[in-house]
Design an enzyme around this catalytic site. Structure first.
Site, mmCIF file in Angstrom:
data_model
loop_
_atom_site.group_PDB
_atom_site.id
_atom_site.type_symbol
_atom_site.label_atom_id
_atom_site.label_comp_id
_atom_site.label_asym_id
_atom_site.label_seq_id
_atom_site.Cartn_x
_atom_site.Cartn_y
_atom_site.Cartn_z
ATOM 1 N NE ARG A 198 -2.592 -0.069 3.364
ATOM 2 C CZ ARG A 198 -3.364 -0.460 4.049
ATOM 3 N NH1 ARG A 198 -4.702 -0.466 3.933
ATOM 4 N NH2 ARG A 198 -2.847 -1.254 5.247
ATOM 5 C CG ASP A 265 11.521 -10.862 0.940
ATOM 6 O OD1 ASP A 265 11.309 -10.224 -0.057
ATOM 7 O OD2 ASP A 265 12.295 -10.918 1.599
#
Length: 311
Positions: A198, A265
């Site tokens: 975001r 990740d």
């Protein structure tokens, strides 16, 4: 449970991860008093751990799912670089690390007392131009041998040639996923999929006041970058996938959040693995969302196992 054909295909999928390679160090200890020298806690270290970080953590997550994984990046000619090489070997990750004698390996040192991170100390230097040119040459030689490419950008200088890498991979028909950084995403143009969070997306398209405005801005960005999809990760709000003719919202898993470090990740590694195994994009995002929900319940940069995902 994941369809058996995708589970089997994971073991033959070949993924190349490229980006900023780091070593994560954790010092765990006890806090029993405040320093007389300054108003800070004194931590008596009881245990030390090292883990692969940055792009190396993406590779570690992919390898944990059984994918044939290779890592291309830069580390220093130092003890920390040796530690990264050793852990890559232990994880079964094929190392294509370039050793830069002019810099030190990027290290993020976290000091943790009573299961709470008290401070993080970063050591980082930008790779030299000569080593980065060698890395691009090596990428061009390697890319044809892999099914899916992940570019993990932590804005540490390891992906200055990202536009050339994307162009080469796309010319060979490879799917390219990018975890971006910075306020200019034009260098990622032509990639298959971008995975901003975001705050990263706000830096590029500005704030939004409602979902309709967000959708318009996100789709305009995706189209301007000539991408198949844009995946916005939204923490407790889950994820939103923007496609050419569709917007898909995936709710967050109901789970206690312990540590969000490295969750991005895990998400991009899982999604790339599933796409490499032939899973449709929306299904791959759903599985990646599940993986992200699992890994935030673990301390530090961690991985998700095939068993946890029901593979």
């Amino acid at each position: 449970m994941i369809d058996a054909k995708f589970s089997a295909a994971l073991t033959t999928t070949r993924m190349l991860v490229v980006g900023d390679v780091m070593l994560d160090r954790y010092w765990f200890g006890e806090v029993t008093r405040i320093s007389p020298e300054a108003p800070v806690p004194i931590v008596r270290i009881r245990k030390r751990e090292e883990r692969l970080g940055g792009a190396a953590n993406v590779a570690r997550n992919a390898a944990a799912l059984g994918v044939h994984t290779a890592l291309l990046g830069v580390v220093g000619q130092d003890e920390a670089g040796d530690a990264v090489e050793r852990m890559l070997s232990e994880a079964g990750i094929h190392s294509f690390l370039n050793r830069d004698q002019a810099i030190s390996t990027i290290i993020k040192l976290r000091v943790i007392g009573q299961q709470q991170q008290l401070v993080r100390v970063d050591f980082e230097e930008v790779p030299t131009d000569a080593v980065l040119r060698d890395k691009l040459t090596q990428f061009n030689a390697l890319v044809a041998d892999f099914d899916v490419i992940v570019l993990s950008d932590y804005a540490k200088g390891g992906l200055v040639n990202v536009a050339e890498m994307i162009a080469k991979a796309k010319a060979l028909g490879k799917r390219v996923l990018v975890d971006p950084k910075g306020d200019d995403f034009t260098r990622y143009a032509g990639a298959s999929l971008l995975t901003p969070n975001r705050s990263e997306l706000i830096r590029v398209i500005g704030p939004w006041h409602n979902e309709e405005e967000l959708t318009t801005k996100a789709q305009n960005l995706r189209q301007s970058l000539h991408m198949e999809a844009l995946l916005l990760t939204r923490s407790e709000e889950g994820m939103t996938l923007y496609l050419d003719q569709q917007v898909v919202n995936i709710p967050a898993m109901a789970r206690e959040v312990f540590d969000v470090s490295g969750a991005g990740d895990t998400v991009i590694a899982t999604m790339a693995a599933m796409l490499g195994a032939g899973m449709p994009l929306i299904d791959a995002v759903t599985v990646a969302n599940r993986a992200g929900g699992i890994v935030v319940g673990k301390l530090g940069t961690a991985t998700v196992t095939r068993e946890e995902l029901g593979i």
